[in-house]
Design a protein around this motif. Structure first.
Motif, PDB file in Angstrom:
ATOM      1  N   LEU A  93      43.254  34.338  55.611  1.00 44.72           N
ATOM      2  CA  LEU A  93      44.418  34.566  54.735  1.00 44.72           C
ATOM      3  C   LEU A  93      45.486  33.489  54.868  1.00 44.72           C
ATOM      4  O   LEU A  93      46.536  33.548  54.219  1.00 44.72           O
ATOM      5  CB  LEU A  93      45.028  35.947  55.029  1.00 44.72           C
ATOM      6  CG  LEU A  93      44.139  37.141  54.670  1.00 44.72           C
ATOM      7  CD1 LEU A  93      44.779  38.450  55.146  1.00 44.72           C
ATOM      8  CD2 LEU A  93      43.891  37.208  53.156  1.00 44.72           C
ATOM      9  N   GLY A 150      46.674  31.562  51.607  1.00 39.89           N
ATOM     10  CA  GLY A 150      47.585  32.376  50.794  1.00 39.89           C
ATOM     11  C   GLY A 150      48.935  32.530  51.467  1.00 39.89           C
ATOM     12  O   GLY A 150      49.986  32.496  50.819  1.00 39.89           O
ATOM     13  N   PHE A 152      48.120  37.168  46.292  1.00 40.77           N
ATOM     14  CA  PHE A 152      47.922  38.465  46.959  1.00 40.77           C
ATOM     15  C   PHE A 152      47.814  39.541  45.885  1.00 40.77           C
ATOM     16  O   PHE A 152      48.086  39.283  44.712  1.00 40.77           O
ATOM     17  CB  PHE A 152      49.130  38.800  47.849  1.00 40.77           C
ATOM     18  CG  PHE A 152      49.446  37.756  48.879  1.00 40.77           C
ATOM     19  CD1 PHE A 152      48.527  37.428  49.863  1.00 40.77           C
ATOM     20  CD2 PHE A 152      50.680  37.111  48.869  1.00 40.77           C
ATOM     21  CE1 PHE A 152      48.823  36.453  50.808  1.00 40.77           C
ATOM     22  CE2 PHE A 152      50.985  36.151  49.811  1.00 40.77           C
ATOM     23  CZ  PHE A 152      50.050  35.818  50.789  1.00 40.77           C
ATOM     24  N   SER A 153      47.470  40.740  46.314  1.00 35.94           N
ATOM     25  CA  SER A 153      47.517  41.879  45.389  1.00 35.94           C
ATOM     26  C   SER A 153      48.971  42.123  44.983  1.00 35.94           C
ATOM     27  O   SER A 153      49.905  41.723  45.684  1.00 35.94           O
ATOM     28  CB  SER A 153      46.972  43.129  46.074  1.00 35.94           C
ATOM     29  OG  SER A 153      47.884  43.554  47.075  1.00 35.94           O
ATOM     30  N   ILE A 163      50.986  43.897  47.720  1.00 31.94           N
ATOM     31  CA  ILE A 163      51.479  43.013  48.792  1.00 31.94           C
ATOM     32  C   ILE A 163      52.640  42.166  48.287  1.00 31.94           C
ATOM     33  O   ILE A 163      53.664  41.996  48.970  1.00 31.94           O
ATOM     34  CB  ILE A 163      50.343  42.087  49.312  1.00 31.94           C
ATOM     35  CG1 ILE A 163      49.180  42.907  49.887  1.00 31.94           C
ATOM     36  CG2 ILE A 163      50.867  41.088  50.348  1.00 31.94           C
ATOM     37  CD1 ILE A 163      49.371  43.401  51.289  1.00 31.94           C
ATOM     38  N   ARG A 164      52.484  41.623  47.083  1.00 34.51           N
ATOM     39  CA  ARG A 164      53.573  40.812  46.530  1.00 34.51           C
ATOM     40  C   ARG A 164      54.893  41.580  46.519  1.00 34.51           C
ATOM     41  O   ARG A 164      55.934  41.063  46.936  1.00 34.51           O
ATOM     42  CB  ARG A 164      53.242  40.412  45.081  1.00 34.51           C
ATOM     43  CG  ARG A 164      52.192  39.338  44.948  1.00 34.51           C
ATOM     44  CD  ARG A 164      51.784  39.234  43.487  1.00 34.51           C
ATOM     45  NE  ARG A 164      50.899  38.124  43.231  1.00 34.51           N
ATOM     46  CZ  ARG A 164      50.085  38.045  42.178  1.00 34.51           C
ATOM     47  NH1 ARG A 164      50.052  39.025  41.284  1.00 34.51           N
ATOM     48  NH2 ARG A 164      49.314  37.003  42.010  1.00 34.51           N
ATOM     49  N   ILE A 194      51.051  40.779  55.248  1.00 31.56           N
ATOM     50  CA  ILE A 194      49.944  40.031  54.634  1.00 31.56           C
ATOM     51  C   ILE A 194      48.593  40.420  55.247  1.00 31.56           C
ATOM     52  O   ILE A 194      47.602  40.553  54.533  1.00 31.56           O
ATOM     53  CB  ILE A 194      50.183  38.504  54.755  1.00 31.56           C
ATOM     54  CG1 ILE A 194      51.347  38.105  53.840  1.00 31.56           C
ATOM     55  CG2 ILE A 194      48.925  37.696  54.411  1.00 31.56           C
ATOM     56  CD1 ILE A 194      51.844  36.689  54.039  1.00 31.56           C
TER      57      ILE A 194
END
Lengths: 281, 281
Positions: free
Chosen positions: A53, A56, A121-122, A125-126, A184
């Motif tokens: 991750l 990202g 991110f999804s 998450i954002r 995250i």
């Protein structure tokens, strides 16, 4: 962190328009460097739990650095600290003018949320990351801290109130950097613990800054030092020696607390944290 | 819009701390009123398609008003327009000081994203709204417009460049207000059409402001008028009469375009838009 530096340089805000210097001014303080401490904290947490991750996570680390950089630009304005130097370079209002410094700050503030809204991110998450950054970098976080700092210039605060000041001005964004890393990687319970750890780390960070302000030259610090006589700093309130003592106590506590975290996290953060925790000794 | 006004007054930012005037200063310009034009646009679109979503939509309308209000506070600063009056009241830097005006603006900017992150929508909708507000209110939108405006003070621009200026400074946030309404009701294709319509409406809005600046007194406008001689306004560049002509052409086009929208949307927006489209005639 070399990768983060490259990411930042590759992702500087783009703005093509009839304005001849706006884009360059947006880049100036971002490119000037700095410790990138907050990005390193976030990336350290993510690296400890899920290295896949990390790519990202650089977007989120960048968003924090954008918000932090805007705050430095505004803090340096003539109406606030009136600083001629930052990150070893002349400040924006010196190179350009006040208008540019105010507007570049405004733009970087907003852009930090744009970066998070577009981060890979999804949506869930954002939104969590945006909330965390806005809470801690905003009206009941960093901005409040700066407001308290400026309002009580020339009026000595109690040590407890100075801790409130620095918790808001410095510690909350540092704590948010750790917590956003935990968000995250989906470790929300850890995020709460890291947040508390980060608040303490942020207060230590500020005491150290206060100590370094009187012990470093401007060249060493890359910003104007010995400039805080009118400010509520630990050193002005309790003196250099007591500030060093206070810093040592906090540093010892943090070193102990670091040992309670998972082995992977300890490993990932310890060289960074040990360096910072002990930078005043 | 009475309900929006009540919502805003009930949801003013809360900040309890040792700072004696910070929270009051945060409220000052928000409570001072204003036309609430951008919230009305968003709510008009939502009301046309799904009245059940109006309660939630007020959060998004509020976020836009927060961002708009911060921009007024910063535009009025001594380094920029140096305005003593706004919304019929003394500006923040006059009532308090520059530090307060800068920091309150910063806090309201960040808070607009906090409000959207907490708004009662799905995470997917929240992210879309945040992206829209950040794009249009940020470094390639409203802030860029203000930067162009300030940079070219005392340097006459071409009419095309003045349109670029006003598209960024004023029109993009107006267009975003309409589009954000469409996002909330899930009408994304309509959102694109409304965005284009909003850009034209925003440019008209600014031409009208330029006209009113020379035809209204400061009391009528609630802000300092006759203050734009050094600015690139339509009136300074092409004169009052030609500006009125330009405004009439745009107003006629917009009236025609309004007829192409769905009946429900036309009905919902027409009294508001007819009033604004014709406010210079």
């Amino acid at each position: 962190m070399q990768n983060f530096e490259k990411f930042l340089q590759d992702n500087l805000p783009v703005s093509k328009s009839i304005h001849p210097t706006y884009e360059k001014a947006l880049h100036e303080m971002l490119k000037a460097g700095g410790k990138r401490f907050r990005p390193a904290l976030l990336l350290g947490v993510v690296g400890a739990y899920n290295n896949l991750l990390i790519d990202g996570a650089r977007h989120a680390a960048y968003a924090i650095e954008l918000l932090h950089t805007y705050s430095l630009i505004h803090d340096d304005l003539p109406a606030m600290d009136d600083s001629p130097l930052r990150r070893g370079k002349p400040t924006l209002h010196v190179v350009y003018d006040e208008v540019t410094a105010i507007l570049v700050g405004d733009a970087l503030n907003t852009y930090s949320f744009e970066v998070l809204a577009d981060a890979p991110f999804s949506d869930a998450i954002r939104v969590k990351l945006i909330r965390e950054l806005a809470y801690n970098g905003g009206l009941n976080g960093m901005v409040l801290g700066q407001a308290i700092d400026c309002y009580f210039e020339n009026q000595p605060l109690s040590i407890d109130d100075v801790k409130i000041l620095h918790t808001n001005k410095t510690a909350k964004l540092i704590a948010a950097s750790l917590k956003m890393g935990a968000i995250i990687v989906g470790e929300e319970e850890l995020g709460e613990k890291l947040y508390d750890f980060g608040i303490k780390l942020g207060v230590l960070f500020q005491i150290q800054d206060d100590i370094l302000d009187v012990t470093q030259t401007s060249e060493e610090a890359g910003k104007l030092t010995n400039n805080d006589e009118d400010k509520n700093s630990f050193v002005t309130l309790i003196g250099l020696e007591n500030s060093m003592k206070e810093a040592n106590i906090l540093a010892d506590e943090l070193t102990m607390e670091l040992n309670n975290f998972d082995e992977n996290l300890k490993e990932s953060l310890s060289s960074l944290l040990t360096k910072y925790i002990n930078r005043h000794r």
